[in-house]
Structure formats: structure tokens, C-alpha cells
Design an enzyme around this catalytic site. Sequence first.
Site, PDB file in Angstrom:
ATOM      1  N   LYS A  41      41.318  65.006  51.750  1.00 42.30           N
ATOM      2  CA  LYS A  41      40.771  65.447  53.045  1.00 42.30           C
ATOM      3  C   LYS A  41      40.626  64.252  53.995  1.00 42.30           C
ATOM      4  CE  LYS A  41      36.996  67.036  51.060  1.00 42.30           C
ATOM      5  NZ  LYS A  41      37.138  66.916  49.599  1.00 42.30           N
ATOM      6  N   ARG A  51      31.136  66.160  39.963  1.00 45.34           N
ATOM      7  CA  ARG A  51      31.452  66.490  41.358  1.00 45.34           C
ATOM      8  C   ARG A  51      32.363  67.716  41.432  1.00 45.34           C
ATOM      9  NH1 ARG A  51      33.734  60.906  43.209  1.00 45.34           N
ATOM     10  NH2 ARG A  51      34.193  61.935  45.172  1.00 45.34           N
TER      11      ARG A  51
END
Length: 198
Positions: free
Chosen positions: A14, A146
Site C-alpha cells: 500500500k 498483524r
Amino acid sequence: MLNIVLFGPPGAGKGTQSQKLIDKYNLIHLSTGDLLRSEIAAGTALGLEAKKLMDNGLLVPDEVVIGMIENKVKENPHAAGFIFDGFPRTVPQAQGLDKLLQDNGTEISCMIALKVDDEELTKRLLLRGQTSGRPDDQNEELIRKRVEEYNTKTRPVADYYAGQGKFCAVEGIGEIEDIFQALCKQIDSLKEKQEEKK
Ligand code: B4P
């Protein structure tokens, strides 16, 4: 306005793709990860609190990140649009963002997801950990945490935007330039549709 949510699991690319997209489309890059890391670097109370969570692979509370984004959107009233990178990461964050944009006379144009499998994510993040100094990239257990946070809390955000007819996905494995071209194709077709509506 062109307001894009760039979506995907940790390490999907991203941040990498946002850097390229802001140059091409003249957008403002809002990365909650970067904003939090600058709070940590500045040693603010917010940064100290966020660091404890981030170092354990956990998400920071919704109201903290929504507040940070709100400030940045208000600081840029004349922007051509925004790329939201790593935000929203929960459905309440997505609802908060919708409300904030509505109050500012705009809305999300589209969420674009980068599709990358877990094995590739771990490989990329461990590699970045060798040079980035980021504590959350240093060991496999933390990276797994995560990804688990992503699967339980963040993945449903895709359904939220799909429900509004604003979701699409591109392949996130391959050459960075090829992935960028696939993203541009989606954004160009979105812009064409926006023009037709005018
Ligand atoms: P973020 O900073 O958002 O980071 P990220 O998910 O780790 O990475 P990203 O997907 O941007 O990957 P990148 O392009 O860098 O979040 C960090 C932490 O902050 C979270 O865990 C959380 O604690 C907190 N946080 C942030 N936002 C929050 C929110 N909204 N709510 C609550 N908490 C929040 O790419 C990764 C690596 O892959 C790089 O080394 C890159 O070079 C490489 N790479 C990229 N594309 C590649 C490709 N095509 N092939 C090979 N390698 C590639």
C-alpha cells in the site's frame, strides 16, 4: 474529488504504490502508519501510547486514528483528492471516514485492494525488517499477529465498501511497475465515469 482507499494486508504494498499514485494523480497521501510513526518519533503522549500497541502487532484505537485523519483532511480543503493508505482498518473507522467526508462535501470514490498471500507477506516484511528498523517487522510471530488482526478486524472493511458498490481488487504479486499500471487502469476508468456524470 478522487478519494481512493488503498487496501490490503500488512506488507501488501500500500505504501509503495501510494507513493507512485500521488505523483501521477496529484493526490494527498494519508498513511495512518506514517502519521503514527511520526508521533512516536516526536515522543508525544499519543505516540507513546501507540508504540506499545504497534510493537505488539495490535491496532491503535479507532478514535485516535479517526482524529488524526480528520485533522489532515481539514488542513487540505483544496486538495484534488486523497489516497487513504492503511486506513480505514476497522468498520467503525470506515463509518467515521464516511461521516467526515460527507461533512466536507465529498465521499470515497473507490476502495482498491491489493491481493497478496500470507507467505509472500511474511517474506516481504521480514526482508524490510532487515533495513527499516521497524520493531513490528522484526519477527515472524509479530507479523503473524498483524495478519491475524487484519483477518479479524480489517478484512470486513472490504465488505463494507462492496455493499456500497465501491470495491475492486488487483493482483498485488509481481513487478511493482506492473501492479502500478493495474491500479492506474482502475483509477482511469473511475475518472472517466466521474467525468460522464458531470
Ligand atoms: P502500516 O504502516 O500501514 O504498514 P504496513 O501494513 O506494514 O505496510 P504496507 O502495506 O504499506 O506495505 P509496504 O508498501 O510498505 O501499519 C503499521 C502499524 O500501524 C499497524 O500494524 C498498526 O499497529 C498501526 N496502524 C496503522 N494504521 C492504523 C489504523 N488505521 N488503525 C489502527 N492501527 C493502525 O510494503 C512492504 C514491503 O514490501 C516493503 O519492503 C516493500 O518494498 C515491499 N514490496 C512492496 N511491493 C512489492 C512487490 N510488488 N514485490 C516485492 N516486494 C514488494
